[in-house]
Enzyme design. Structure first.
Site, PDB file in Angstrom:
ATOM      1  N   LYS A   1       0.847  -1.192   0.000  1.00 17.61           N
ATOM      2  CA  LYS A   1       0.000   0.000   0.000  1.00 17.61           C
ATOM      3  C   LYS A   1       0.883   1.243   0.000  1.00 17.61           C
ATOM      4  O   LYS A   1       2.003   1.249   0.514  1.00 17.61           O
ATOM      5  CB  LYS A   1      -0.969   0.005   1.186  1.00 17.61           C
ATOM      6  CG  LYS A   1      -0.338   0.051   2.575  1.00 17.61           C
ATOM      7  CD  LYS A   1      -0.218   1.448   3.117  1.00 17.61           C
ATOM      8  CE  LYS A   1       0.369   1.464   4.531  1.00 17.61           C
ATOM      9  NZ  LYS A   1       0.771   2.813   4.956  1.00 17.61           N
TER      10      LYS A   1
ATOM     11  N   ASP B   1      -3.339  -0.758  10.023  1.00 15.08           N
ATOM     12  CA  ASP B   1      -3.234  -0.922   8.574  1.00 15.08           C
ATOM     13  C   ASP B   1      -3.863  -2.211   8.062  1.00 15.08           C
ATOM     14  O   ASP B   1      -4.081  -2.352   6.857  1.00 15.08           O
ATOM     15  CB  ASP B   1      -1.766  -0.898   8.144  1.00 15.08           C
ATOM     16  CG  ASP B   1      -1.177   0.500   8.120  1.00 15.08           C
ATOM     17  OD1 ASP B   1      -1.931   1.462   8.374  1.00 15.08           O
ATOM     18  OD2 ASP B   1       0.036   0.637   7.859  1.00 15.08           O
TER      19      ASP B   1
END
Length: 279
Positions: free
Chosen positions: A7, A134
């Protein structure tokens, strides 16, 4: 085989701090084609086999996030934690790319299938939140506007076509060190200006938002400034920034050819990946 995609925080603003010390964020998160690979098969016990260019770094932690996720899922589902997990580690460790969280999210999906669990998405996301801020965004695996401490996800406008070049100066940078080094006032949360019709429109918003952790990260790893300067000087770069808490930086280009071309004169010690967005 399941891919655990890296990401990238295209912008990251720190907008406050909770009483427990966790910082509140406003971020646009996207995923790229760089990915770890994860497979599972039946086993007599829970085991983890590591391979890939960053396997040795991960092996230093005997109880990493993949194993924690597997044990937590087994406990929640009331099953024995038995599986042979194989992880191909291609995302640099502690690089601001969410590799550990992506791996944890991938193993949750894999083991739900392997153990034939019936578990609602809401429960799986609740479990993911307990593993780290996350992990839920990696479990969703799509471009999102992120708030709270990272656990609140909202749909983001689609990204325009673009190529991305990721560059790390060859140094790990623990997230907690960067937040501890951060100074100055908090940013004000603002709604995004998207949808973005093209890359220049997206680049303009990214420039306006920036990354509030860049200064702190550079103070800890000055080589980040060298990477940012190199990328800003590369031909065709439309926007340059740092991802997450660093040390990986990125540049956006109109084409993959331009992104690859920028690597030609890059110092050989720097890690790099030219690719595209996914999800």
């Amino acid at each position: 085989m399941r891919h655990a995609h890296a990401k990238v925080n295209l912008w990251l603003n720190v907008v406050g701090r909770r009483a427990d010390g966790y910082h509140l964020l406003d971020s646009l998160v996207a995923f790229v084609d760089l990915a770890d690979t994860l497979t599972t098969r039946p086993g007599k016990r829970l085991s983890l086999e590591l391979d890939g260019p960053y396997a040795a770094e991960l092996a230093r932690d005997p109880d990493n996030l993949v194993l924690k996720a597997a044990r937590l899922l087994a406990e929640r589902a009331g099953v024995a934690p038995r599986a042979a997990i194989a992880l191909g580690k291609h995302i640099p460790v502690a690089a601001g790319l969410g590799g550990g969280s992506a791996d944890a999210a991938a193993v949750l999906r894999e083991l739900v299938d392997l153990w034939r669990l019936v578990m609602a998405e809401e429960e799986l996301f609740d479990l993911a939140r307990s593993l780290g801020a996350d992990v839920p965004m990696c479990l969703a695996g799509c471009t999102a506007l992120v708030s709270g401490v990272g656990e609140r996800l909202n749909p983001a406008p689609p990204l325009p076509p673009a190529a991305i070049l990721l560059v790390n100066p060859g140094t790990a940078l623990p997230t907690h060190e960067v937040f501890a080094a951060r100074r100055g006032p908090f940013s004000q949360p603002t709604p995004p200006a998207g949808p973005w019709r093209d890359l220049p429109e997206l680049a303009a918003e990214l420039l306006r938002r920036g990354n509030d952790l860049s200064e702190a990260a550079i103070s800890l790893r000055p080589a980040i400034a060298d990477v940012l300067a190199f990328l800003r000087g590369s031909a065709g770069a439309r926007h340059v920034g740092m991802s997450g808490s660093g040390a990986t930086c990125f540049a956006l280009y109109e084409t993959l050819g331009a992104a690859r071309g920028a690597m030609a004169s890059m110092p050989p010690a720097w890690w790099r990946h030219a690719g595209t967005f996914v999800g």
